[in-house]
Write a protein that holds these residues in place. Structure first.
Motif, PDB file in Angstrom:
ATOM      1  N   PRO A   1       8.060 -16.263 -13.836  1.00 32.04           N
ATOM      2  CA  PRO A   1       7.069 -15.610 -14.713  1.00 32.04           C
ATOM      3  C   PRO A   1       7.244 -14.099 -14.702  1.00 32.04           C
ATOM      4  O   PRO A   1       7.848 -13.522 -13.795  1.00 32.04           O
ATOM      5  N   ALA A   2       6.688 -13.452 -15.729  1.00 38.00           N
ATOM      6  CA  ALA A   2       6.785 -11.998 -15.847  1.00 38.00           C
ATOM      7  C   ALA A   2       6.016 -11.320 -14.717  1.00 38.00           C
ATOM      8  O   ALA A   2       4.977 -11.801 -14.265  1.00 38.00           O
ATOM      9  N   LEU A   3       6.556 -10.191 -14.250  1.00 38.43           N
ATOM     10  CA  LEU A   3       5.965  -9.447 -13.142  1.00 38.43           C
ATOM     11  C   LEU A   3       5.734  -7.999 -13.540  1.00 38.43           C
ATOM     12  O   LEU A   3       6.451  -7.449 -14.374  1.00 38.43           O
ATOM     13  N   SER A   4       4.735  -7.370 -12.897  1.00 38.42           N
ATOM     14  CA  SER A   4       4.502  -5.929 -13.067  1.00 38.42           C
ATOM     15  C   SER A   4       5.180  -5.205 -11.908  1.00 38.42           C
ATOM     16  O   SER A   4       4.531  -4.752 -10.959  1.00 38.42           O
ATOM     17  N   ASN A   5       6.482  -5.101 -11.978  1.00 37.75           N
ATOM     18  CA  ASN A   5       7.251  -4.561 -10.858  1.00 37.75           C
ATOM     19  C   ASN A   5       6.997  -3.085 -10.619  1.00 37.75           C
ATOM     20  O   ASN A   5       7.005  -2.622  -9.476  1.00 37.75           O
ATOM     21  N   LEU A   6       6.776  -2.310 -11.684  1.00 41.38           N
ATOM     22  CA  LEU A   6       6.732  -0.856 -11.528  1.00 41.38           C
ATOM     23  C   LEU A   6       5.494  -0.372 -10.796  1.00 41.38           C
ATOM     24  O   LEU A   6       5.433   0.790 -10.385  1.00 41.38           O
ATOM     25  N   ALA A   7       4.483  -1.207 -10.597  1.00 41.86           N
ATOM     26  CA  ALA A   7       3.327  -0.813  -9.801  1.00 41.86           C
ATOM     27  C   ALA A   7       3.628  -0.861  -8.308  1.00 41.86           C
ATOM     28  O   ALA A   7       2.871  -0.331  -7.496  1.00 41.86           O
ATOM     29  N   ILE A   8       4.750  -1.475  -7.967  1.00 35.72           N
ATOM     30  CA  ILE A   8       5.146  -1.647  -6.568  1.00 35.72           C
ATOM     31  C   ILE A   8       6.186  -0.586  -6.220  1.00 35.72           C
ATOM     32  O   ILE A   8       7.133  -0.362  -6.975  1.00 35.72           O
ATOM     33  N   PRO A   9       6.074   0.111  -5.081  1.00 39.81           N
ATOM     34  CA  PRO A   9       7.111   1.091  -4.692  1.00 39.81           C
ATOM     35  C   PRO A   9       8.459   0.411  -4.481  1.00 39.81           C
ATOM     36  O   PRO A   9       8.541  -0.743  -4.048  1.00 39.81           O
ATOM     37  N   ASN A  10       9.502   1.134  -4.807  1.00 35.75           N
ATOM     38  CA  ASN A  10      10.863   0.623  -4.624  1.00 35.75           C
ATOM     39  C   ASN A  10      11.520   1.386  -3.474  1.00 35.75           C
ATOM     40  O   ASN A  10      11.988   2.508  -3.642  1.00 35.75           O
TER      41      ASN A  10
ATOM     42  N   ALA B   1      22.999 -15.036  -7.581  1.00 34.53           N
ATOM     43  CA  ALA B   1      21.904 -14.889  -6.630  1.00 34.53           C
ATOM     44  C   ALA B   1      20.574 -15.169  -7.312  1.00 34.53           C
ATOM     45  O   ALA B   1      20.399 -14.938  -8.515  1.00 34.53           O
ATOM     46  N   LEU B   2      19.614 -15.649  -6.519  1.00 32.41           N
ATOM     47  CA  LEU B   2      18.295 -15.922  -7.079  1.00 32.41           C
ATOM     48  C   LEU B   2      17.637 -14.628  -7.552  1.00 32.41           C
ATOM     49  O   LEU B   2      16.898 -14.617  -8.539  1.00 32.41           O
ATOM     50  N   ASN B   3      17.907 -13.538  -6.842  1.00 30.38           N
ATOM     51  CA  ASN B   3      17.417 -12.215  -7.227  1.00 30.38           C
ATOM     52  C   ASN B   3      18.581 -11.243  -7.100  1.00 30.38           C
ATOM     53  O   ASN B   3      19.120 -11.065  -6.007  1.00 30.38           O
ATOM     54  N   ARG B   4      19.010 -10.618  -8.199  1.00 29.80           N
ATOM     55  CA  ARG B   4      20.172  -9.728  -8.160  1.00 29.80           C
ATOM     56  C   ARG B   4      19.864  -8.364  -7.542  1.00 29.80           C
ATOM     57  O   ARG B   4      20.783  -7.603  -7.266  1.00 29.80           O
ATOM     58  N   PHE B   5      18.574  -8.031  -7.341  1.00 25.84           N
ATOM     59  CA  PHE B   5      18.243  -6.810  -6.610  1.00 25.84           C
ATOM     60  C   PHE B   5      18.597  -6.999  -5.139  1.00 25.84           C
ATOM     61  O   PHE B   5      18.410  -8.087  -4.582  1.00 25.84           O
ATOM     62  N   PRO B   6      19.056  -5.944  -4.444  1.00 26.47           N
ATOM     63  CA  PRO B   6      19.526  -6.121  -3.067  1.00 26.47           C
ATOM     64  C   PRO B   6      18.418  -6.280  -2.033  1.00 26.47           C
ATOM     65  O   PRO B   6      18.683  -6.746  -0.932  1.00 26.47           O
ATOM     66  N   GLY B   7      17.165  -5.883  -2.324  1.00 28.67           N
ATOM     67  CA  GLY B   7      16.098  -5.956  -1.326  1.00 28.67           C
ATOM     68  C   GLY B   7      14.958  -6.841  -1.777  1.00 28.67           C
ATOM     69  O   GLY B   7      15.132  -7.801  -2.536  1.00 28.67           O
ATOM     70  N   TYR B   8      13.739  -6.503  -1.314  1.00 27.47           N
ATOM     71  CA  TYR B   8      12.545  -7.286  -1.614  1.00 27.47           C
ATOM     72  C   TYR B   8      11.630  -6.611  -2.629  1.00 27.47           C
ATOM     73  O   TYR B   8      10.792  -7.277  -3.247  1.00 27.47           O
TER      74      TYR B   8
ATOM     75  N   GLY C   1       6.117   3.628  -7.662  1.00 22.97           N
ATOM     76  CA  GLY C   1       4.982   2.735  -7.658  1.00 22.97           C
ATOM     77  C   GLY C   1       3.697   3.524  -7.845  1.00 22.97           C
ATOM     78  O   GLY C   1       3.710   4.689  -8.268  1.00 22.97           O
ATOM     79  N   SER C   2       2.584   2.920  -7.513  1.00 20.74           N
ATOM     80  CA  SER C   2       1.276   3.566  -7.672  1.00 20.74           C
ATOM     81  C   SER C   2       0.582   3.651  -6.319  1.00 20.74           C
ATOM     82  O   SER C   2       0.758   2.795  -5.455  1.00 20.74           O
TER      83      SER C   2
ATOM     84  N   ASN D   1       0.856  -1.173   0.000  1.00 24.77           N
ATOM     85  CA  ASN D   1       0.000   0.000   0.000  1.00 24.77           C
ATOM     86  C   ASN D   1       0.898   1.230   0.000  1.00 24.77           C
ATOM     87  O   ASN D   1       1.855   1.307   0.778  1.00 24.77           O
ATOM     88  N   ALA D   2       0.620   2.190  -0.896  1.00 26.42           N
ATOM     89  CA  ALA D   2       1.450   3.388  -1.016  1.00 26.42           C
ATOM     90  C   ALA D   2       0.565   4.619  -1.085  1.00 26.42           C
ATOM     91  O   ALA D   2      -0.568   4.569  -1.593  1.00 26.42           O
ATOM     92  N   SER D   3       1.098   5.733  -0.571  1.00 30.57           N
ATOM     93  CA  SER D   3       0.386   7.012  -0.642  1.00 30.57           C
ATOM     94  C   SER D   3       1.398   8.125  -0.824  1.00 30.57           C
ATOM     95  O   SER D   3       2.584   7.979  -0.469  1.00 30.57           O
ATOM     96  N   ASP D   4       0.950   9.258  -1.382  1.00 34.52           N
ATOM     97  CA  ASP D   4       1.808  10.421  -1.655  1.00 34.52           C
ATOM     98  C   ASP D   4       3.006  10.035  -2.517  1.00 34.52           C
ATOM     99  O   ASP D   4       4.124  10.505  -2.308  1.00 34.52           O
TER     100      ASP D   4
END
Length: 746
Positions: free
Chosen positions: A509-518, A533-540, A468-469, A454-457
């Motif tokens: 599978p393909a993901l819609s990552n940009l809808a999620i805040p980073n 690494a299973l995921n090369r991004f450092p966080g979640y 994100g949105s 959940n994101a705001s502002d």
């Protein structure tokens, strides 16, 4: 060195010492050992004097006992050893001569040429006295006395330092205290001086009209080592800490700091050790003019209060539960640097409750940060309350050797004037590792995760890809991975080599990552540490999708005194759709850049580590990081170089390019003497970072000095220079004089 050569060298040192002026206080060891403790027969009276000797004479008329030849007397823990002892039983006077040593129940030993004692062996007068304290240190005087256990010496000296060199030859201690009168109270474990001076290298330098210090492992009230500095902004600085012993496990140190150019500052530090843990609280406070950190149109506040608060602690409540906390807050962005307290540009505050057992982990935490960086808005800095993380490991799931790792995580991030984000997810990862009959190591991994955000502002975040949105968003993540290693070991050039090819396949599978805040996956960069690494991004918050192949090879070569380790690798993505990974990270195209690491070691004398990333299209160096250590513990050289040439857009502040060189070293030119230095140089120019104002060679700071350090004295002078202005923390020179008397109390 043979014993004869050792004796000859010590004799030569003694001849040199004889030619020099003799000191009134002889702190050297005496050629006699204390009498060993003797068990008192059960039938003996507690206050009965026990003694032994090679021969005893008794004058019945005068009632005088004379004992000769390794005479030993003891009574209620007090022991006396001498060549000759005359005991007048009528007067109770005991006179001893020749190789005398008296030991009290506490283990302190007093040596002398002649001694007169009462028959209780507790009180008396000793000529040419040396007291070797059981807790460390020694006292010496021409004449001394002991009454009720308290030792009083006139024209005396004290030192906790060694009085022999590495060859066990006598030497002058590095420092000692000489005084007109010295009183040692073994019950209080403290030494008191009148008319004292500190002698460093035999030179009387620091007067101490009235002074005392504790001995042994205990603590007591008193002054600590002074601190002397000079800086361009604050002028000359003198600090004299005073320690208040509140209890054996608690103490307060107050340090007034006096400056020649600004008002004084008070520092207070409280430390405590409890039955469950320990904590420390430190505070600084002063009043001075404060200039903000704006480059243009800077403003100055007159006589503003400025300070810093720093507290930390950890408590182990039981074998599983613990609490850890840290608070760091300052009044403004330049206080720490101006007063040379810290160079941190972010102050982190945190509180964490943890439970750890062999198969599970629970953390409930909160944290907040204060930025000290120029241009950063404090209102945009995040705080988290709470952050909850639970993990559990279950063995032998589905098949023997299968391991299941479960994780539950939630995080709420807020900002005073920025974006707010809440996140929760649950994940499961199953791993199975097998060794084939041909020696391959095969690891199969299955991963699944469900997210709710959940994101705001979000418009308050300037980088669009981080926003994100607004509103609630759900995401399902799954991945399968197969990892195969094949170690091949054999002889090579008289040593052993190991070649390990490695291949990994990951599909998701393909993901819609940009809808999620980073919030936690911004500083992504392909390195040798995250290549597989299973995921090369450092966080979640960001997750790689599609199918990719990663391949590489590790090679090591080992000789008895030499090792070389290297690895290199690359990955290939099957999907042709655009990736969310920014250009310049080495992962944005289907074929990644090439990353690797080389490590060379020769004994403990040389270590070189290089990490690099090569552009896949022209093999240009996009990352080049070199760290080298050359030398021994006494003399060494440290070299560091970093260049990030990734061609990333300046809007991604977490990934800006830069170039930097570091050098540091120490040269020990005598056993206790050394010179040292370090420097940091900013080599960044507009080619690496278009927003940089650097010219390609901008020194950041340097440090040069010399030091003397032995078993009980540390002496040094350091010259530091800052090359950058930040508000009222001005560039310029500062000098630090270090003078620490080790073992002067604890």
């Amino acid at each position: 060195m043979t014993r004869s050569l050792l004796l000859a060298s010590c004799a030569l040192a003694a001849i040199v010492a004889i030619t020099a002026p003799a000191a009134a206080q002889d702190l050297q060891d005496r050629p006699i050992d204390p009498a060993p403790a003797t068990e008192v027969p059960a039938a003996a009276e507690p206050n009965q004097v026990q003694f032994s000797a090679d021969g005893i004479e008794y004058d019945s008329n005068a009632d005088i006992v004379t004992a000769r030849g390794d005479v030993r007397m003891h009574r209620e823990g007090d022991r006396l050893r001498a060549d000759t002892i005359v005991w007048n039983r009528k007067t109770g006077l005991v006179t001893a001569t020749g190789n005398i040593v008296v030991t009290n129940p506490g283990g302190d030993a007093a040596y002398g040429d002649t001694i007169e004692l009462t028959d209780s062996l507790k009180d008396g007068v000793i000529e040419n006295m040396l007291v070797v304290l059981d807790q460390g240190g020694r006292l010496a005087a021409d004449r001394g006395s002991r009454k009720d256990g308290v030792v009083t010496l006139d024209d005396a000296a004290y030192t906790p330092c060694s009085v022999v060199d590495s060859n066990n030859c006598p030497k002058e201690p590095s420092w000692k205290i000489t005084a007109a009168r010295v009183v040692y109270d073994p019950v209080r474990k403290r030494i008191f001086y009148k008319g004292a001076r500190v002698n460093i290298f035999g030179i009387a330098s620091i007067p101490l009209p009235a002074f005392s210090n504790p001995v042994g492992d205990g603590t007591d009230n008193g002054f600590l080592t002074p601190d002397l500095k000079y800086s361009r902004v604050n002028g000359a600085e003198a600090a004299l800490p005073y320690y208040f012993r509140i209890a054996p496990n608690r103490g307060l140190t107050l340090t007034p700091r006096i400056y020649s150019a600004v008002l004084p500052m008070l520092q207070a530090e409280y430390r405590a050790l409890t039955s469950t843990g320990a904590y420390r609280v430190t505070a600084y406070g002063t009043v001075s003019d404060r200039t903000d950190t704006l480059i243009a149109n800077a403003t100055t506040a007159q006589n503003a209060f400025r300070g810093y608060f720093d507290a930390s602690g950890k408590f182990q409540l039981d074998p599983y539960w613990s609490i850890t906390g840290s608070i760091r807050v300052t009044t403004d962005r330049t206080f720490l640097r101006r007063y040379d307290i810290s160079r941190d540009d972010i102050l982190r505050n945190s509180i964490k409750v943890e439970r750890i057992d062999p198969n599970s982990y629970l953390s409930i935490a909160g944290w907040a940060v204060q930025t000290l960086r120029v241009g950063d808005r404090q209102g945009l800095q995040p705080y988290a309350l709470p952050e909850i993380d639970y993990r559990r490991r279950i063995e032998n799931i589905l098949v023997d050797g299968g391991r299941l790792n479960l994780q539950l995580n939630s995080l709420a991030i807020g900002r005073a004037a920025g974006q707010d984000t809440q996140r929760a997810f649950a994940s499961a990862q199953w791993d199975l590792r097998r060794i084939t009959r041909f020696g391959q190591e095969v690891t199969l991994t299955a991963f699944a995760r469900g997210d709710l955000y959940n994101a705001s502002d979000t418009v308050a975040t300037s980088v669009i890809s981080y926003r994100g949105s607004d509103g609630f968003h759900a995401r399902a993540i799954a991945a399968l991975a197969l990892d195969v290693k094949w170690p091949l070991i054999g002889e090579f050039l008289g040593g052993t080599q190991r070649l390990t090819p490695r291949v990994q396949v990951v599909t998701a599978p393909a993901l819609s990552n940009l809808a999620i805040p980073n919030e936690d996956s911004r500083a992504v960069d392909l390195e040798d540490s995250n290549l597989f690494a299973l995921n090369r991004f450092p966080g979640y918050d960001r997750v790689e999708d599609s199918t990719r192949f990663t391949y590489g090879v590790d090679w090591s070569f080992t000789l008895p005194d030499f090792t070389f380790d290297a690895n290199i690798g690359q990955s290939y993505r099957l999907s042709t759709r655009p990736t969310l990974l920014p250009d310049g990270t080495g992962l944005s195209d289907r074929v990644s850049d090439i990353v690797g690491r080389n490590v060379v070691r020769y004994k403990d004398l040389f270590t070189l580590t290089q990490r690099y990333r090569l552009d896949k299209d022209g093999l240009a160096l996009r990352r080049n990081e070199i760290d080298a250590t050359i030398g021994t513990r006494g003399t060494y050289l440290l070299l560091g170089y970093l260049r990030l040439n990734r061609n990333i857009t300046p809007s991604l502040e977490d990934l800006r390019d830069r170039e930097e060189a570091r050098v540091g070293g120490r040269l020990q030119f005598a056993r206790f003497w050394s010179v040292f230095g370090s420097a940091v140089i900013d080599l960044t120019d507009r080619r690496e970072d278009p927003t940089s104002l650097a010219n390609g060679f901008s020194p950041v700071r340097h440090r040069i000095g010399f030091a003397y350090e032995d078993d009980c004295l540390r002496l040094g002078l350091t010259w530091k220079r800052d090359y950058q202005d930040t508000g009222d923390a001005r560039r310029g020179d500062s000098f630090l004089l270090t003078l620490a008397f080790k073992n002067l109390g604890r």
